[in-house]
Motif scaffolding. Structure first.
Motif, PDB file in Angstrom:
ATOM      1  N   LEU B 427       0.832  -1.201   0.000  1.00 13.65           N
ATOM      2  CA  LEU B 427       0.000   0.000   0.000  1.00 13.65           C
ATOM      3  C   LEU B 427       0.872   1.259   0.000  1.00 13.65           C
ATOM      4  O   LEU B 427       0.608   2.206  -0.755  1.00 13.65           O
ATOM      5  N   ILE B 428       1.910   1.264   0.819  1.00 10.68           N
ATOM      6  CA  ILE B 428       2.796   2.432   0.859  1.00 10.68           C
ATOM      7  C   ILE B 428       3.485   2.611  -0.490  1.00 10.68           C
ATOM      8  O   ILE B 428       3.697   3.734  -0.946  1.00 10.68           O
ATOM      9  N   GLY B 429       3.809   1.483  -1.146  1.00 10.25           N
ATOM     10  CA  GLY B 429       4.441   1.568  -2.465  1.00 10.25           C
ATOM     11  C   GLY B 429       3.507   2.151  -3.509  1.00 10.25           C
ATOM     12  O   GLY B 429       3.898   2.999  -4.302  1.00 10.25           O
ATOM     13  N   VAL B 430       2.247   1.721  -3.490  1.00  8.02           N
ATOM     14  CA  VAL B 430       1.285   2.181  -4.505  1.00  8.02           C
ATOM     15  C   VAL B 430       0.824   3.607  -4.217  1.00  8.02           C
ATOM     16  O   VAL B 430       0.693   4.422  -5.132  1.00  8.02           O
ATOM     17  N   ALA B 431       0.580   3.902  -2.948  1.00 11.32           N
ATOM     18  CA  ALA B 431       0.065   5.232  -2.583  1.00 11.32           C
ATOM     19  C   ALA B 431       0.877   5.774  -1.406  1.00 11.32           C
ATOM     20  O   ALA B 431       0.460   5.677  -0.250  1.00 11.32           O
ATOM     21  N   PRO B 432       2.060   6.345  -1.698  1.00 11.50           N
ATOM     22  CA  PRO B 432       2.906   6.836  -0.599  1.00 11.50           C
ATOM     23  C   PRO B 432       2.188   7.870   0.270  1.00 11.50           C
ATOM     24  O   PRO B 432       2.457   7.967   1.470  1.00 11.50           O
ATOM     25  N   GLY B 433       1.269   8.603  -0.320  1.00 10.89           N
ATOM     26  CA  GLY B 433       0.542   9.615   0.442  1.00 10.89           C
ATOM     27  C   GLY B 433      -0.382   9.028   1.496  1.00 10.89           C
ATOM     28  O   GLY B 433      -0.857   9.741   2.386  1.00 10.89           O
ATOM     29  N   ALA B 434      -0.640   7.712   1.382  1.00 17.11           N
ATOM     30  CA  ALA B 434      -1.563   7.083   2.338  1.00 17.11           C
ATOM     31  C   ALA B 434      -0.829   6.517   3.552  1.00 17.11           C
ATOM     32  O   ALA B 434      -1.444   5.867   4.402  1.00 17.11           O
ATOM     33  N   ALA B 435       0.475   6.786   3.654  1.00 11.80           N
ATOM     34  CA  ALA B 435       1.262   6.167   4.740  1.00 11.80           C
ATOM     35  C   ALA B 435       0.744   6.596   6.117  1.00 11.80           C
ATOM     36  O   ALA B 435       0.633   5.758   7.028  1.00 11.80           O
TER      37      ALA B 435
END
Lengths: 118, 493
Positions: B427-435
């Protein structure tokens, strides 16, 4: 679709499964589907495999029935027509391997058991 | 002389007891790490004991010689004698009772060597089930236990779970993982990445500075040459890496291929790998754009975010252009369909996003930081939603187990965490902003789960791994970060 084969879903496009042109009429697609179902039922050797511009794939009776079902819906059919219309360059590149691919990793690690693959 | 022998024997026995206790993590209830010094002290005691016996009684010394070899070099005996010649149960017993050796640093070692036995033979389902049951009863699995679980997952055909467990084992503190499981985990991850054509991962895993291992390092150096990485080394160094690595015969074809590949010129201004492939040329029509995308997806690990974004951007443009709309309208009329062109084009974008979404999960480097179109945005949103859903479900499972005080088998707890961690990293890889959102979703539940594992199950290493991972992703929340750091330190005290 699996991680190892990113194009598997694309390869299962109904036109590829039935091996008919995107310009085929409804009658032609139905005939192709019934012919394939008959070949699959008798276990004809070539009936399980088909070629696509994205590489070879496999089919069974269920995938053929599903393909027929999808092409009976005009709206679905148009979407699949658009997705099946891939330029020839994709076919030309289908056999290309940019990097060294290693299909016997188990042996390199000294294992006898085959790793699960899709 | 008799009193000296007795004293040494008692000392050996006491050290053996200490090491066994430490291996089970029973001392002070914390992560215990046996130093190499303690191991070598034990070995020297055993050697002294044998020398004293040989002075007094030659036949007794000869009789005890195999035992001494077993005590001094258990890995060699297990790998070269027991596994090739023995049976599964014999291997398990021999590994379990290896005595005063480094094997005791991990109580999952017997299961690990038994799993190695299975992957080198052709195991029956009964053998796999038998070992799975044995592994479930390991009280304090560490790196070896985790790697044994990964090998069993592979034998059962669950490659994804195996990969998650190997990743966890590879990222554990080196003091907690003996050399054998560490090498197995790293080598498998590298071989798996090679097989998928993911040379970025091969290089990342193989080149780890002082934590590099011979085989994976050699493969990484060959990989650099194969993909034209500017960091690629010359022929001499490449051959030297191959020579010092194990299993040279199996690697020879790869070495030959790597030597044939030209060495890329070093260019510090360009990021590594971005010169490896030229972006696909701009597409003139929808079929061309689809062909370009298919080409990028087939070599998804070779292409960078730039070429992927360009291929998807071209496709966006072709889907939205007047020519495609006219074609759709014409087909709608011909087929007598009820929908309008916008609905069909929307469905087409959805279909393409559904193809791209799982690919982005497995190759998040493709997301990049370039401007995105509707198809890529939709694919990212789908991947993000699915991964958030998975992680939320897993966190609820943590809550459930904690609230009901369900202490599952230790190895099952490791598997749960390995899968959650894999989802979170994707998830962090696909959407870093969602970390930050991800951290807020999972940190309280995962932290409580780790506390529960530590207090109720005495699983300090698992708890330490969870605290450490959460701490690494806690930069947006200072209070949580302080708490997690404290927990991590206490679990490793």
């Amino acid at each position: 679709m699996t991680e190892e084969d990113p194009l598997a879903a694309w390869r299962s496009n109904p036109f590829f499964v039935l091996e008919v042109s995107i310009e085929a009429s409804r009658l032609e697609t139905e005939r192709a589907g019934q012919r394939l179902l008959a070949l699959l039922a008798v276990g004809a050797a070539d009936s399980h495999h088909y070629d696509t511009p994205l590489g070879p794939a496999t089919r069974n009776a269920d995938s053929v029935r599903e393909a027929l079902q999808l092409l009976r819906d005009p709206n679905e059919r148009i979407v699949h027509e658009l997705m099946a219309n891939i330029a020839q360059s994709a076919r030309d590149r289908a056999g290309e391997n940019f990097a060294y691919l290693w299909n016997a990793s188990e042996h390199a690690l000294g294992w006898r058991v085959k790793w699960p693959r899709p | 002389m008799a009193s000296a022998v007795t004293a040494i024997a008692i000392a050996c026995y006491l050290i053996s007891l200490y090491l066994r206790g430490a291996a089970a993590g029973q001392y002070k209830g914390s992560v215990q790490v046996i130093s190499r010094f303690s191991i070598w002290v034990g070995k020297i005691f055993a050697l002294c004991f044998w020398i004293i016996i040989s002075d007094n009684s030659g036949p007794a010394a000869i009789a005890l010689l195999p035992l001494l070899v077993w005590l001094l070099g258990p890995k060699i005996v297990l790998n070269r004698v027991v596994i090739p010649l023995g049976s599964l149960r014999f291997t398990y017993s021999m590994a379990r009772f290896s005595g005063l050796v480094e094997l005791l640093t991990d109580s999952g070692v017997a299961a690990l060597y038994s799993a190695i036995y299975l992957v080198r033979k052709s195991p029956s389902p009964q053998d796999i089930d038998w070992l799975t049951q044995k592994l479930k009863h390991v009280r304090s699995p560490r790196g070896a236990g985790v790697v044994a679980a990964a090998l069993l997952a592979l034998l059962r055909g669950d490659r994804h779970r195996a990969r998650c467990l190997f990743v966890v084992a590879d990222s554990l503190d080196w003091r907690l993982v003996p050399a054998t499981p560490r090498v197995i985990a790293r080598n498998w991850l590298v071989a798996d990445a090679v097989e998928r054509g993911n040379w970025r991962d091969v290089i990342r895993l193989g080149r780890r500075g002082r934590y590099s291992l011979r085989w994976s390092y050699a493969v990484a150096r060959m990989g650099e040459r194969l993909i034209g990485d500017p960091q690629g080394c010359g022929d001499g160094l490449l051959v030297m890496c191959w020579m010092i690595a194990p299993r040279r015969r199996a690697m020879l074809p790869m070495l030959r291929t790597a030597l044939r590949a030209p060495r890329a010129r070093k260019h510090p201004a360009i990021e590594p790998l971005q010169t490896a492939i030229e972006p696909p040329p701009g597409a003139a029509d929808l079929p061309g754009a689809l062909a370009n995308l298919a080409h990028v997806l087939r070599d998804k690990y070779i292409h960078d975010g730039q070429s992927f974004a360009k291929a998807v951007h071209d496709l966006d443009g072709q889907v939205a252009c007047a020519k495609t709309r006219a074609l759709v309208q014409q087909r709608l009329l011909a087929l007598g369909a009820r929908h309008d062109a916008d609905t069909v084009l929307f469905a087409l974008r959805q279909r393409l996003s559904a193809i791209l979404s799982p690919i982005l999960e497995s190759a998040p480097h493709l997301v990049g930081e370039n401007a995105r179109g509707p198809i890529l945005d939709q694919a990212i949103a789908q991947a993000r939603g699915r991964l958030f859903g998975d992680i939320e479900a897993q966190c609820k499972d943590y809550d459930h187990k904690k609230s009901r005080e369900i202490t599952s088998e230790p190895i099952a707890a490791w598997e749960m965490w390995a899968v959650t961690r894999d989802c979170a990293e994707r998830l962090i890889g696909v959407a870093p902003g969602a970390a930050d959102a991800l951290f807020q979703l999972m940190w309280v539940r995962a932290n409580n789960f780790a506390v529960f594992q530590q207090n109720k199950g005495q699983r300090h290493i698992l708890a330490h791994e969870i605290y450490s991972w959460l701490y690494r992703h806690s930069q947006g929340d200072p209070s949580a970060s302080a708490l997690l750091l404290g927990n991590a330190r206490r679990s490793a005290a």
